[in-house]
Write a protein that holds these residues in place. Structure first.
Motif, PDB file in Angstrom:
ATOM      1  N   GLU A 107       1.654  13.611 -21.179  1.00 51.50           N
ATOM      2  CA  GLU A 107       2.276  14.738 -21.887  1.00 51.50           C
ATOM      3  C   GLU A 107       1.765  16.078 -21.366  1.00 51.50           C
ATOM      4  OE1 GLU A 107      -0.550  14.390 -25.882  1.00 51.50           O
ATOM      5  OE2 GLU A 107       1.563  13.800 -25.954  1.00 51.50           O
ATOM      6  N   ALA A 108       0.657  16.040 -20.681  1.00 51.50           N
ATOM      7  CA  ALA A 108       0.137  17.274 -20.081  1.00 51.50           C
ATOM      8  C   ALA A 108       1.172  17.890 -19.125  1.00 51.50           C
ATOM      9  CB  ALA A 108      -1.148  16.988 -19.323  1.00 51.50           C
ATOM     10  N   VAL A 109       1.973  17.011 -18.486  1.00 49.17           N
ATOM     11  CA  VAL A 109       2.957  17.484 -17.509  1.00 49.17           C
ATOM     12  C   VAL A 109       4.015  18.361 -18.182  1.00 49.17           C
ATOM     13  CG1 VAL A 109       4.736  16.785 -15.869  1.00 49.17           C
ATOM     14  CG2 VAL A 109       2.617  15.464 -16.036  1.00 49.17           C
ATOM     15  N   GLY A 110       4.634  17.790 -19.225  1.00 47.27           N
ATOM     16  CA  GLY A 110       5.678  18.532 -19.930  1.00 47.27           C
ATOM     17  C   GLY A 110       5.143  19.832 -20.493  1.00 47.27           C
ATOM     18  N   LYS A 111       3.958  19.775 -21.067  1.00 43.38           N
ATOM     19  CA  LYS A 111       3.339  20.962 -21.671  1.00 43.38           C
ATOM     20  C   LYS A 111       3.150  22.071 -20.639  1.00 43.38           C
ATOM     21  CE  LYS A 111       0.574  18.913 -25.358  1.00 43.38           C
ATOM     22  NZ  LYS A 111      -0.783  18.382 -25.566  1.00 43.38           N
ATOM     23  N   VAL A 123       4.546  22.446 -17.715  1.00 47.52           N
ATOM     24  CA  VAL A 123       5.799  22.951 -17.137  1.00 47.52           C
ATOM     25  C   VAL A 123       6.423  23.975 -18.074  1.00 47.52           C
ATOM     26  CG1 VAL A 123       8.165  22.328 -16.480  1.00 47.52           C
ATOM     27  CG2 VAL A 123       6.260  20.913 -15.707  1.00 47.52           C
ATOM     28  N   LEU A 124       6.401  23.651 -19.377  1.00 53.07           N
ATOM     29  CA  LEU A 124       6.961  24.578 -20.368  1.00 53.07           C
ATOM     30  C   LEU A 124       6.236  25.919 -20.349  1.00 53.07           C
ATOM     31  CD1 LEU A 124       7.812  22.679 -23.675  1.00 53.07           C
ATOM     32  CD2 LEU A 124       9.319  24.058 -22.225  1.00 53.07           C
ATOM     33  N   LYS A 125       4.922  25.866 -20.190  1.00 47.08           N
ATOM     34  CA  LYS A 125       4.123  27.092 -20.199  1.00 47.08           C
ATOM     35  C   LYS A 125       4.089  27.764 -18.831  1.00 47.08           C
ATOM     36  CE  LYS A 125       0.645  25.802 -23.624  1.00 47.08           C
ATOM     37  NZ  LYS A 125      -0.761  25.372 -23.583  1.00 47.08           N
ATOM     38  N   GLN A 126       4.794  27.202 -17.871  1.00 48.47           N
ATOM     39  CA  GLN A 126       4.796  27.693 -16.485  1.00 48.47           C
ATOM     40  C   GLN A 126       3.384  27.716 -15.912  1.00 48.47           C
ATOM     41  OE1 GLN A 126       7.149  31.330 -17.291  1.00 48.47           O
ATOM     42  NE2 GLN A 126       8.656  30.456 -15.898  1.00 48.47           N
ATOM     43  N   GLU A 127       2.670  26.635 -16.201  1.00 49.85           N
ATOM     44  CA  GLU A 127       1.311  26.518 -15.661  1.00 49.85           C
ATOM     45  C   GLU A 127       1.223  25.298 -14.765  1.00 49.85           C
ATOM     46  OE1 GLU A 127      -0.971  26.428 -19.183  1.00 49.85           O
ATOM     47  OE2 GLU A 127      -1.038  28.622 -19.373  1.00 49.85           O
ATOM     48  N   ILE A 128       0.128  25.244 -13.993  1.00 50.74           N
ATOM     49  CA  ILE A 128      -0.065  24.103 -13.111  1.00 50.74           C
ATOM     50  C   ILE A 128      -0.924  23.076 -13.845  1.00 50.74           C
ATOM     51  CG2 ILE A 128      -0.994  23.351 -10.887  1.00 50.74           C
ATOM     52  CD1 ILE A 128      -0.496  26.276  -9.950  1.00 50.74           C
ATOM     53  N   ALA A 129      -0.373  21.874 -14.021  1.00 50.79           N
ATOM     54  CA  ALA A 129      -1.004  20.866 -14.877  1.00 50.79           C
ATOM     55  C   ALA A 129      -2.457  20.590 -14.499  1.00 50.79           C
ATOM     56  CB  ALA A 129      -0.184  19.580 -14.830  1.00 50.79           C
ATOM     57  N   VAL A 130      -2.731  20.429 -13.211  1.00 58.19           N
ATOM     58  CA  VAL A 130      -4.108  20.053 -12.816  1.00 58.19           C
ATOM     59  C   VAL A 130      -5.089  21.183 -13.109  1.00 58.19           C
ATOM     60  CG1 VAL A 130      -3.442  18.382 -11.058  1.00 58.19           C
ATOM     61  CG2 VAL A 130      -3.714  20.779 -10.422  1.00 58.19           C
ATOM     62  N   MET A 131      -4.585  22.404 -13.293  1.00 57.99           N
ATOM     63  CA  MET A 131      -5.477  23.521 -13.603  1.00 57.99           C
ATOM     64  C   MET A 131      -5.656  23.676 -15.111  1.00 57.99           C
ATOM     65  SD  MET A 131      -4.429  26.273 -10.746  1.00 57.99           S
ATOM     66  CE  MET A 131      -5.992  27.124 -10.840  1.00 57.99           C
ATOM     67  N   SER A 132      -4.546  23.480 -15.848  1.00 61.97           N
ATOM     68  CA  SER A 132      -4.633  23.594 -17.303  1.00 61.97           C
ATOM     69  C   SER A 132      -5.405  22.408 -17.894  1.00 61.97           C
ATOM     70  CB  SER A 132      -3.253  23.620 -17.933  1.00 61.97           C
ATOM     71  OG  SER A 132      -2.413  24.475 -17.224  1.00 61.97           O
ATOM     72  N   PHE A 133      -5.248  21.261 -17.269  1.00 60.75           N
ATOM     73  CA  PHE A 133      -5.910  20.051 -17.768  1.00 60.75           C
ATOM     74  C   PHE A 133      -6.726  19.406 -16.647  1.00 60.75           C
ATOM     75  CE2 PHE A 133      -1.896  20.731 -19.995  1.00 60.75           C
ATOM     76  CZ  PHE A 133      -2.306  20.749 -21.319  1.00 60.75           C
ATOM     77  N   PRO A 134      -7.813  20.057 -16.263  1.00 58.63           N
ATOM     78  CA  PRO A 134      -8.553  19.578 -15.092  1.00 58.63           C
ATOM     79  C   PRO A 134      -9.210  18.208 -15.316  1.00 58.63           C
ATOM     80  CG  PRO A 134      -9.695  21.420 -16.141  1.00 58.63           C
ATOM     81  CD  PRO A 134      -8.394  21.276 -16.840  1.00 58.63           C
ATOM     82  N   ARG A 135      -9.381  17.814 -16.590  1.00 57.61           N
ATOM     83  CA  ARG A 135     -10.024  16.527 -16.828  1.00 57.61           C
ATOM     84  C   ARG A 135      -9.019  15.435 -17.178  1.00 57.61           C
ATOM     85  NH1 ARG A 135     -15.237  17.316 -16.664  1.00 57.61           N
ATOM     86  NH2 ARG A 135     -15.948  19.468 -16.908  1.00 57.61           N
TER      87      ARG A 135
END
Lengths: 252, 289
Positions: free
Chosen positions: A214-218, A220-232
């Motif tokens: 679900e980190a992916v959808g989140k 993308v919606l926020k226009q952020e890069i998943a691996v940076m927003s959720f590094p762990r």
């Protein structure tokens, strides 16, 4: 950092649209950048470019100004929050969607001229139009993104087949995206790999998988890069593995 | 017309070959002659006349300095001669690129156009096709019925081709009974079906005229990856024609390898491959259930 030699060019392609080419490109680029690599991403979906949207930016200049203006590719490169540089393209410009072969060659030549990067990632459009094939041809390595849908497998296979038939390419890397587990990713890879061995006569290379998360959808919606927003997250881990496999390809 | 003629007699004349009709209109606007005449585009597309009696001296020199203008003595019939020359020129140009008997383009035109098409393909990425048509047993008409009948046959074939040819294709007479057709923006698959059509039409013409003539056709595609020069490509297609001639005539010959690749491109993924992919995925689907 290896800036003196030519950058290693990797295209991210799929055949089918909507399997996550742009998502894979930006997250892979950010992962590689975090490891200290100098990475340039080129949005090669010339008609419907959207890396800028994924990153929530609005670049002043893009590839359109290179093709129809007097800009050089170098002039439109911008830094991004992902730690990699970007060549943005335009969206909805009809002339960009049906470029003359000659113009595509100009972009290709300029890309080949670029120095100072370890890697260049080309995010291609969907389909097997000439422009997509040309960017795949330019790349040292083609990453074909698949997911568990049969249509994505068929289209990925069609892409591999046409690159082989038209240009004689025999080396392709596969990323299984949006899979429920590791086993599932490996299983769909094995499927397309066995068919390539049987009908085309060469094996495919498996770079790894990206889990459903679900980190992916989140992000993308926020226009952020998943691996940076959720590094762990699990997918950050997936991208670390994939980036190592890509760097291994570069060494080979 | 009469008063105009008077003016002509009393004033020097300037003939302009303007870059365009609009360009000349602009000049006229600038100098504003009271009795200027602009020949319509239809009468003389390239030559225009300005009567300069009322043009102020300084403007007149400006006009005369213009590279495109020449002064004419009204007593002289130079203007008339110029117009005739122009007409003659156009006629010669058409003669220089057409074949007298058939009205097709000639070899000179072919060589020029072929180079243009190669450049176009490199720019646009679109392939073009070229075919050689050679009539089988054509000599037998000349030998049996005389040259007039032979010419008649050629003219009939050419008329038919002219009638049916796509407006973007170029038909050229290459030699006695040899024709070349350039088909811009055409894939080999398309080209072959067109070649087959010409082949059948020639059979029809021969049947109508009750002569025993057929055609051998060689065809090939020039695609963007091709590095041959114009003459080399022409040679290559010529070889394809000889292949048709040497393997029994009365047929269309094309490079089978290339067509095979084309056909494969048409059907990227074969039913067998699709089937295998589907079967490979089947256990996955069951597992998910």
């Amino acid at each position: 950092m290896n800036t003196k030699s030519k950058p290693f060019i990797v295209s991210v392609t799929s055949g089918k649209g909507g399997v996550g080419k742009t998502f894979i490109t930006t997250n892979l680029a950010a992962t590689l950048a975090r490891q200290g690599k100098k990475v340039l991403v080129a949005d090669c979906d010339l008609g419907l470019a959207n890396i800028d949207i994924m990153l929530g930016i609005n670049p002043e200049l893009n590839l359109k100004d290179v093709v129809f203006g007097n800009m050089h590719l170098r002039d439109v490169i911008i830094p991004t929050k992902g730690g990699f540089d970007l060549i943005p393209a335009s969206s909805g410009v009809r002339e960009m969607a049906q470029l003359l072969f000659e113009k595509i060659q100009i972009i290709k030549d300029m890309l080949l001229d670029i120095e100072g990067y370890d890697l260049i990632l080309l995010d291609t459009g969907a389909g097997i139009a000439e422009v997509v094939l040309q960017f795949n041809l330019l790349a040292n390595q083609n990453i074909v993104v698949i997911n568990k849908e049969l249509t994505s497998l068929t289209d990925a296979y069609a892409m591999v087949k046409v690159m082989y038939q038209v240009f004689g390419r025999q080396s392709f890397s596969i990323i299984a995206n949006n899979v429920p587990d590791e086993k599932n990713g490996l299983s769909i890879f094995k499927n397309i790999d066995s068919i390539s061995r049987r009908f085309l006569g060469f094996p495919l290379n498996y770079l790894g998988h990206v889990l459903q998360d679900e980190a992916v959808g989140k992000s993308v919606l926020k226009q952020e890069i998943a691996v940076m927003s959720f590094p762990r997250s699990r997918i950050a881990n997936n991208f670390s593995q994939i980036s190592r496999a890509v760097l291994d390809l570069k060494k080979a | 017309m009469k008063p105009l003629k008077k003016t002509v007699q009393s004033s020097p004349e300037v003939t302009f070959t303007a870059a365009s009709h609009k360009h000349l209109q602009n000049i006229l606007k600038k100098v504003k002659p009271k009795s200027g005449k602009l020949l319509s585009k239809k009468d003389q597309p390239e030559i225009f006349i300005i009567l300069t009696a009322d043009i102020p001296a300084e403007k007149r020199t400006e006009l005369l300095k213009s590279k495109k203008g020449i002064t004419l003595n009204p007593e002289d019939n130079l203007l008339k001669r110029l117009l005739e020359l122009e007409k003659e020129n156009r006629h010669l140009k058409s003669l220089s690129q057409t074949d007298e008997l058939t009205g097709f383009y000639n070899k000179r035109f072919l060589n020029k156009q072929l180079k243009i098409e190669i450049t176009r393909t490199k720019r646009t990425g679109q392939p073009f096709c070229l075919m050689f048509i050679d009539l089988d047993n054509f000599k037998s008409i000349n030998d049996t019925f005389g040259h007039a009948k032979g010419d008649e046959f050629l003219i009939n074939v050419c008329h038919l081709i002219c009638e049916k040819i796509r407006p973007t294709d170029f038909a050229c007479r290459y030699g006695g009974d040899e024709f070349v057709i350039i088909m811009p923006a055409t894939f080999l698959l398309d080209g072959i079906s067109i070649a087959q059509r010409w082949h059948n039409l020639i059979v029809q013409v021969a049947a109508q005229m009750e002569v025993n003539v057929s055609s051998s056709i060689g065809i090939d595609e020039f695609d963007v990856s091709c590095t041959l020069k114009a003459e080399e490509f022409l040679d290559k297609v010529d070889k394809e024609l000889y292949n048709a001639k040497n393997t029994g005539k009365n047929k269309v010959s094309y490079p089978g390898e290339r067509l095979k690749a084309n056909k494969a491109e048409e059907k990227f993924v074969t039913p067998a491959e699709k089937d295998a992919l589907y079967k490979g995925s089947a256990p996955l689907k069951q597992k998910r259930k």
